[in-house]
Design a protein around this motif. Sequence first.
Motif, PDB file in Angstrom:
ATOM      1  N   GLU A   5       3.454  -4.563  -0.088  1.00 42.68           N
ATOM      2  CA  GLU A   5       2.252  -5.041  -0.278  1.00 42.68           C
ATOM      3  C   GLU A   5       1.864  -6.102   0.727  1.00 42.68           C
ATOM      4  OE1 GLU A   5      -2.058  -5.197  -0.106  1.00 42.68           O
ATOM      5  OE2 GLU A   5      -0.953  -4.780  -1.687  1.00 42.68           O
ATOM      6  N   ILE A   6       1.267  -5.919   1.857  1.00 42.79           N
ATOM      7  CA  ILE A   6       1.366  -7.152   3.448  1.00 42.79           C
ATOM      8  C   ILE A   6       0.489  -7.730   3.828  1.00 42.79           C
ATOM      9  CG2 ILE A   6       2.121  -7.162   5.399  1.00 42.79           C
ATOM     10  CD1 ILE A   6       4.421  -4.357   5.399  1.00 42.79           C
ATOM     11  N   PRO A   7      -0.239  -9.031   3.274  1.00 43.38           N
ATOM     12  CA  PRO A   7      -1.474  -9.264   2.781  1.00 43.38           C
ATOM     13  C   PRO A   7      -2.111  -9.453   4.620  1.00 43.38           C
ATOM     14  CG  PRO A   7      -0.444 -10.515   1.236  1.00 43.38           C
ATOM     15  CD  PRO A   7       0.711  -9.509   2.341  1.00 43.38           C
ATOM     16  N   THR A   8      -0.652  -9.381   6.051  1.00 42.78           N
ATOM     17  CA  THR A   8      -1.773  -9.823   7.059  1.00 42.78           C
ATOM     18  C   THR A   8      -1.472  -8.474   7.931  1.00 42.78           C
ATOM     19  OG1 THR A   8       0.529  -9.721   7.741  1.00 42.78           O
ATOM     20  CG2 THR A   8      -0.494 -12.711   7.358  1.00 42.78           C
ATOM     21  N   GLY A   9      -1.500  -6.776   6.880  1.00 45.89           N
ATOM     22  CA  GLY A   9      -1.064  -5.822   6.713  1.00 45.89           C
ATOM     23  C   GLY A   9      -0.185  -4.965   7.572  1.00 45.89           C
ATOM     24  N   ALA A  10      -0.097  -3.463   7.834  1.00 50.29           N
ATOM     25  CA  ALA A  10       1.085  -3.408   7.691  1.00 50.29           C
ATOM     26  C   ALA A  10       1.306  -2.515   9.225  1.00 50.29           C
ATOM     27  CB  ALA A  10       1.176  -2.026   6.784  1.00 50.29           C
ATOM     28  N   THR A  11       1.033  -3.375   9.918  1.00 45.52           N
ATOM     29  CA  THR A  11       1.683  -3.540  10.962  1.00 45.52           C
ATOM     30  C   THR A  11       2.062  -4.165  11.688  1.00 45.52           C
ATOM     31  OG1 THR A  11      -0.619  -5.171  12.369  1.00 45.52           O
ATOM     32  CG2 THR A  11      -1.482  -3.330  11.848  1.00 45.52           C
ATOM     33  N   LEU A  12       2.663  -4.092  13.116  1.00 49.13           N
ATOM     34  CA  LEU A  12       4.054  -4.354  13.563  1.00 49.13           C
ATOM     35  C   LEU A  12       3.597  -5.709  14.271  1.00 49.13           C
ATOM     36  CD1 LEU A  12       6.201  -2.240  15.912  1.00 49.13           C
ATOM     37  CD2 LEU A  12       6.799  -2.987  13.501  1.00 49.13           C
ATOM     38  N   GLY A  13       1.775  -5.947  13.759  1.00 48.70           N
ATOM     39  CA  GLY A  13       1.499  -7.340  14.313  1.00 48.70           C
ATOM     40  C   GLY A  13       1.714  -8.425  13.755  1.00 48.70           C
TER      41      GLY A  13
END
Length: 360
Positions: free
Chosen positions: A154-162
Amino acid sequence: MSALAALTQEVLWAFFLAGALLGAISQRTHFCTMGAVSDVVHMGDWTRARQWLCAIGVAMVGFAALTDFGLIDPSKTLYFSTRFMWLSTWVGGLMFGYGMVIASGCGNKTLVRIGGGNLKSVVVFMAMGVSAFATLKGITAVLRVNTVDTWFTEIPTGATLGFLAIPGLGYILGGVLLVLTLRHKDFWTLDSLLAGVGVGNLVVAMWWVSGHLGFVPEHPETLEAVYLATSSGRIEALSFVAPVASTLDWLMFYSDQSKVLTTGVVAVAGVVLGSAASALLSQTFRWEGFADARDLGQHLVGGVLMGVGGVTAMGCTFGQGLSGISTLSLNAFMALVAILVGAVVSLRQQAARLERTACA
């Protein structure tokens, strides 16, 4: 016709025309991810691989520009998720990559080959579509949900390279890919530029059509924001596994009023017709069937692996390898690496089998 219905038709026609252009370009230039990997593995020829990398670079830069100009919301795309599905994308990607080699091409290539008169690809189309549908809603869907889909980060900020917080990362990565491809003088041919720049721009155009042209801030019936004609209700670009399943579903249940055309279905039809038109105009259209039962079996297995693997990985060489990766999705990067690994393993096995046969 209401304004909403007219706008929906505009979105559908845009995806159909994009599919037709993609089919024509792919048929003329032989743009193919599996073919690109095969050229590198067997001949050390990077021409088609550079076409593919160029298309990714164009798509990355284009998606970043659409986002920066406020034309689309990246958090509303099909690929935005807070879950990094590392096991699903890895397992599914390996299956898809392995399968596309023994099926003689990925989802897009299968459609292109159908347009060129290849009856083997019709069988692959059916096997891929049925197995993809089963993995979306059927028996393999239950297996997928209860196994590989349970493993994620789980990546709260979004699973992107962002999460790297590097300004203009899409421009940087896309620009690097473009420099790496365009610096080769032998790349500057009509076919290579048409394949790389043309396909990349088609992906960008469909991001705009789906996320901007087809965006309705307040639907007159639900009063909610909606993206017209997409099967997910989110912003979509080009992909060719789940849409093949949707195409079979639409054809089989056409009289069911709940079954409506979606962007994926019309894009599938467009690729086949665009390829057929190009093949007929270039006089390369020809009927082709299976050589023997072994050939049939390999293509059936390849189609099933692509259907199950493509849905499990949440996309194919187009869905994840071009559309998804342009959003800098971590899931797309993982799926793409797995697809390449699966393809290389399958190609090596084929080469070893041929060598043993020759020696015998």
